[in-house]
Motif scaffolding. Structure first.
Motif, PDB file in Angstrom:
ATOM      1  N   SER A 172       0.812  -1.221   0.000  1.00 37.41           N
ATOM      2  CA  SER A 172       0.000   0.000   0.000  1.00 37.41           C
ATOM      3  C   SER A 172       0.847   1.274   0.000  1.00 37.41           C
ATOM      4  O   SER A 172       0.392   2.310  -0.460  1.00 37.41           O
TER       5      SER A 172
ATOM      6  N   THR B 101       0.756   3.716  -7.001  1.00 35.35           N
ATOM      7  CA  THR B 101      -0.300   3.304  -6.088  1.00 35.35           C
ATOM      8  C   THR B 101      -0.168   1.841  -5.692  1.00 35.35           C
ATOM      9  O   THR B 101       0.460   1.051  -6.404  1.00 35.35           O
ATOM     10  N   GLY B 102      -0.770   1.510  -4.572  1.00 38.90           N
ATOM     11  CA  GLY B 102      -0.741   0.140  -4.071  1.00 38.90           C
ATOM     12  C   GLY B 102      -1.890  -0.678  -4.641  1.00 38.90           C
ATOM     13  O   GLY B 102      -2.986  -0.154  -4.850  1.00 38.90           O
TER      14      GLY B 102
ATOM     15  N   VAL C 193      -8.827   9.671   8.170  1.00 42.81           N
ATOM     16  CA  VAL C 193      -8.237   8.507   7.488  1.00 42.81           C
ATOM     17  C   VAL C 193      -9.004   8.111   6.237  1.00 42.81           C
ATOM     18  O   VAL C 193      -8.527   7.292   5.451  1.00 42.81           O
TER      19      VAL C 193
ATOM     20  N   ARG D 252     -10.380   9.365   0.337  1.00 46.73           N
ATOM     21  CA  ARG D 252     -10.695   8.037  -0.188  1.00 46.73           C
ATOM     22  C   ARG D 252     -11.050   8.085  -1.681  1.00 46.73           C
ATOM     23  O   ARG D 252     -11.854   8.889  -2.096  1.00 46.73           O
TER      24      ARG D 252
ATOM     25  N   ILE E   6      -1.735   7.178   1.565  1.00 48.72           N
ATOM     26  CA  ILE E   6      -2.673   6.058   1.756  1.00 48.72           C
ATOM     27  C   ILE E   6      -3.352   6.121   3.121  1.00 48.72           C
ATOM     28  O   ILE E   6      -4.485   5.673   3.275  1.00 48.72           O
TER      29      ILE E   6
ATOM     30  N   LYS F  51      -5.595   7.412  -3.236  1.00 46.49           N
ATOM     31  CA  LYS F  51      -5.079   6.475  -4.226  1.00 46.49           C
ATOM     32  C   LYS F  51      -3.599   6.767  -4.460  1.00 46.49           C
ATOM     33  O   LYS F  51      -2.781   5.870  -4.599  1.00 46.49           O
TER      34      LYS F  51
END
Lengths: 169, 421
Positions: B125, B138-139, B189, B193, B220, B225
């Motif tokens: 991630s 990106t992960g 957090v 998103r 992240i 993203k």
């Protein structure tokens, strides 16, 4: 695709470290990992989850690591579907890629409790909480993501892409 | 004339062979690099073998055994072996064996494997780290990695972007870690998103590449993203001598569309910590009640670079780690380790009573080399403080930059750097 199952209810920001803690990631055997799924927030889960059960959670389900072991362990534990207000993007992508259905209901209070029974009809795009009679609309997946789902996951889809490429040569 | 685009949109358009792309659009993009580690690559290899007999490009795959290596047990040794044998079979150019490796996100930029304008995915991630050099990174998961190794491309939903406008200049002892923790504390957090965090503003030029790598690394943790920085003189200086291939930097158009702008005045920041169990629980370190600790970790893909160790050494030099604290210091790569030896930092750490380890992700994810017992509390420069992240489910991780971590090691409680006399 239609299914019905008992609800396990969790809150916001359920992260990949509690879905499957990294201390178990010295194996990629999803059956072995399923025995530890959710144990750091719910030690009862792995022992009691039944084939076809459904997880219902709040916002940002699956935040954190890219580990595909997280949706993989839930699927191997028998979870038929995860319903949440929203999903973290890598978890969402991983679940689609391995064929674990997700339903994103949008932010707001979801009136579904632990132990309720939920029926889901992915083709009709509806779900119902049998405990309350309440119905939900399941948002349709974008066309391209449906293609991946209908191929049976990203591996099959990629095989088709590669075969088409070979055909053009 | 294409519509005005953000950096991420421009990079995606170029890699999808399109004049323009818009947020929400699903595209297929070609990839410049595909990354995996000893946890995520073995399942990817199993799936890859169902798809294809050969990789798309042996020069565009990076495999780094860093999570459970040097191997902590037989099972992790088997996983590392799977990856090693795959690397040999397919003659993977960028396989980094123990002894020549580093923590993947410290190693790849250092080795010049990521460059502006590129598209990179990694089955980890924190792959978003490479946004620091102006790449889209990106992960993803192992299945994505497997399919990407076979085809050299993957699907993306074009993200909407949040502009993070940086003004001013950081005060002493405040670093990139404080900026990103402050931002996550502000937006939460899941504040970004499915979106991109695009950094901009006059404050960017004052940030070192280490600061930028730390900030992009934790995009992240806001749910983003990717995080991405403009390419400027600092970037070019960092890349010089590392990246020898041609690359095409992109810049955001002045009229590009953002869903939101967040402004941070760097001059007003102070050292912060994120309290358990989410990176968004951010407080100024001075606002905390005296909080005794058992362990300090300085290192990880977030803060394992030489400037991070320099900050820690400046505080630990001539001082002692508190009797109640285990201080574990982990250089992010062999090159960082060697530089820390040559600059005398390793001697400083050892004389202070700290442990210096070979590069590993170990303690960050509760893997090995610093697992917490029940009820124990750590200050760590790592990126996550989720429940049970570093060990027992009833242990606690406080996230901070290297200056706060080192000061806390000396005083045996969470402390700001200026408290160390």
């Amino acid at each position: 695709m239609e299914f019905s199952g008992k609800v396990w209810r969790y809150g916001d920001n359920v992260d990949t470290d509690v879905i499957i803690p990294a201390r178990y990631l010295n194996t990629a055997n999803m059956k072995e990992l399923a025995a530890h799924a959710m144990e750091d927030i719910d030690p009862t889960f792995a022992g009691k989850v039944q084939q076809g059960d459904i997880i219902v959670a709040g916002k940002n389900f699956g935040c954190g690591s890219s580990r595909e072991h997280a949706p993989g362990a839930l699927k191997a534990a028998g979870v038929a579907c995860v319903v949440a207000e929203s999903f973290a993007r890598i978890f969402y992508r991983n679940a689609i890629n391995i064929g674990l259905p997700l339903i994103e209901l949008g932010e707001g209070e979801v009136n579904i409790k632990a132990g309720d029974t939920l029926t889901v009809d992915l083709d009709r795009g509806t779900a119902q909480n049998l405990a309350t009679g309440e119905e939900f609309v399941v948002p349709a997946l974008p066309g391209f993501i449906q293609e991946i789902a209908q191929s049976g996951g990203l591996v099959n889809y990629t095989r088709q892409v590669l075969a088409a490429r070979e055909g053009k040569k | 004339m294409a519509r005005p685009m953000t950096m991420t949109e421009k990079i995606f358009a170029a890699h999808a062979g399109l004049n323009e792309v818009s947020p929400g659009e699903l595209i297929r993009a070609r990839l410049d690099l595909v990354l995996g580690n000893d946890i995520t690559a073995p399942p990817a290899i199993t799936e890859f073998e169902q798809i294809s007999a050969k990789v798309f490009d042996k020069d565009k795959i990076a495999l780094v055994p860093d999570h459970f290596t040097p191997n902590k047990d037989i099972k992790s040794a088997e996983m590392a072996k799977t990856m090693r044998e795959f690397a040999r079979k397919h003659d993977i150019t960028h396989y980094f064996e123990v002894g020549r490796m580093g923590i993947e996100h410290v190693l790849l930029p250092e080795q010049g494997l990521v460059a502006p304008g590129e598209v990179i995915i990694g089955a980890d991630s924190h792959t978003c780290t490479y946004g620091a050099v102006g790449a889209f990174a990106t992960g993803v998961g192992s299945t994505d990695m497997a399919c990407a190794m076979a085809t050299g491309e993957t699907w993306f939903k074009v993200p909407a972007s949040i502009k993070v406008e940086l003004t001013g200049r950081l005060p002493r002892w405040v670093s990139g870690k404080d900026i990103i923790l402050y931002l996550i504390g502000m937006i939460g957090v899941d504040g970004a998103r499915y979106q991109s965090l695009e950094f901009a503003g006059e404050g960017v030029a004052t940030l070192t590449m280490t600061d930028r790598l730390t900030i992009a690394n934790m995009a992240i943790e806001a749910g983003a993203k990717n995080g991405i920085f403009p390419v400027d003189a600092v970037t070019e200086r960092y890349l010089s001598g590392r990246v020898t291939r041609a690359y095409t930097p992109v810049a955001a158009d002045p009229e590009a569309g953002y869903v939101r702008t967040v402004t941070i005045n760097l001059s007003q920041l102070t050292p912060v910590v994120a309290l358990p169990h989410l990176p968004e629980n951010v407080r100024p370190v001075h606002d905390l009640e005296p909080t005794p600790i058992n362990q300090v970790i300085i290192g990880s893909c977030t803060n394992g670079r030489i400037e991070d160790l320099e900050q820690a050494a400046a505080i630990l030099k001539g001082r002692q780690v508190h009797a109640n604290v285990r201080a574990i210091i982990i250089p992010g790569s062999q090159a960082v380790y060697l530089e820390a030896v040559n600059l005398g930092y390793v001697e400083t750490f050892v004389r202070a009573g700290a442990v210096v380890s070979t590069p590993t992700c170990g303690p960050c994810l509760g893997g090995h080399m610093g697992i917490l017992a029940k009820g124990e509390r750590a200050v760590a420069t790592t990126n996550r403080n989720f429940r049970g992240r570093m060990g027992h489910v009833e242990s606690e991780v406080y996230l901070a930059g290297p200056a706060v971590a080192a000061a806390s090691a000396v005083l045996g409680r969470i402390a700001g750097p200026e408290e160390v006399k």
